[in-house]
Design a protein around this motif. Sequence first.
Motif, short mmCIF file in Angstrom:
data_model
loop_
_atom_site.label_atom_id
_atom_site.label_comp_id
_atom_site.label_asym_id
_atom_site.label_seq_id
_atom_site.Cartn_x
_atom_site.Cartn_y
_atom_site.Cartn_z
N PHE A 291 0.82 -1.21 0.00
CA PHE A 291 0.00 0.00 0.00
C PHE A 291 0.85 1.27 0.00
O PHE A 291 0.40 2.34 -0.43
N LEU A 292 2.10 1.17 0.48
CA LEU A 292 2.94 2.36 0.61
C LEU A 292 3.32 2.98 -0.74
O LEU A 292 3.13 4.18 -0.94
N PRO A 293 3.87 2.21 -1.69
CA PRO A 293 4.17 2.82 -2.99
C PRO A 293 2.91 3.28 -3.73
O PRO A 293 2.96 4.25 -4.49
N LYS A 294 1.79 2.59 -3.49
CA LYS A 294 0.53 3.02 -4.12
C LYS A 294 0.12 4.39 -3.58
O LYS A 294 -0.29 5.27 -4.34
N ALA A 295 0.22 4.55 -2.27
CA ALA A 295 -0.12 5.84 -1.65
C ALA A 295 0.81 6.93 -2.16
O ALA A 295 0.37 8.06 -2.43
N LEU A 296 2.10 6.61 -2.29
CA LEU A 296 3.06 7.61 -2.78
C LEU A 296 2.74 8.01 -4.22
O LEU A 296 2.77 9.20 -4.56
N LEU A 297 2.41 7.03 -5.05
CA LEU A 297 2.11 7.32 -6.46
C LEU A 297 0.88 8.22 -6.57
O LEU A 297 0.89 9.21 -7.32
N VAL A 298 -0.18 7.89 -5.83
CA VAL A 298 -1.39 8.70 -5.87
C VAL A 298 -1.12 10.10 -5.32
O VAL A 298 -1.61 11.10 -5.86
N ALA A 299 -0.32 10.18 -4.26
CA ALA A 299 0.00 11.49 -3.67
C ALA A 299 0.77 12.36 -4.65
O ALA A 299 0.49 13.56 -4.78
N VAL A 300 1.74 11.79 -5.34
CA VAL A 300 2.53 12.56 -6.30
C VAL A 300 1.66 13.02 -7.48
O VAL A 300 1.73 14.18 -7.91
#
Length: 276
Positions: free
Chosen positions: A17-26
């Motif tokens: 979930f962490l890289p997914k959250a980062l991608l959406v945030a960026v």
Amino acid sequence: MNFFDFLADMCNPNLVFLPKALLVAVMSAVICAVTGVHVVLRRLSFVGDALSHAVFPGIAVAFAMQGSILLGGAVAGGAVALLIALFSQSRRLGEDSVIGIFFAAAFALGLVIMSRIPGYTGSLESFLFGSLTGVTNADILTVAAAGICILSVLAVFHEKLVLLGVDRDYARTLGLRVGMLDLLLFLTIAAAVVVSVQTIGNILVLALLTAPAAGARMVTDRIFPMMVIASVIGAVSAFLGIWASWALNLPTGASIVLVSALLFILLWVFSPIRRH
């Protein structure tokens, strides 16, 4: 947690979930940054604030009906954007008065709806203040598709929107449909807010609309470079904010916003053109 530990966690299959959250945030940060250039240049921060709260009742209704949060927010934000654009055309009322009325009414409606949902507080908290968890592949695709649409609209109508922001009366004399362009921009702002709800939260998304664009304004007076620089600031804010949120167990949206505010302050302090 140092930077390399954070990168290691990003690659951990148990923390997908962490890289997914980062991608959406960026992606959300870049969308908000580009849209935010128009918000800053036209001094529409109050509009951004109103629309960020306007999605609230739609989110609450979608949550109560177990539907799409993004769709609910989009419908509510679009409806309020339409009302603001329609009522603000009257010369007897100031735009700020109209915005204030619908901003307060939309948020009040959201509170009423929330109060009727049993056990809503914890479940909706992430949509108010952002969260690292809960980002799905469908969310990533939705944000990416919405981002392409938003940026495409801004690109197609770029010259008209810039002209409208520089000289509204002159734009009207050229035959531009000022009311329709206002509505288009308001809908774009509402869409940018909606796609940012997952990681930033609708309470704090205003800062992501204004801080990167305002920081870029300290560096350049040219519109396109301003959008590029604002996008970089937004992306960096998202990355460092996610890192701080994960490392220090802080609210995601608050971390990203604080980083973006810090970057703005640094640019303001060291900008060679800030006094011109």
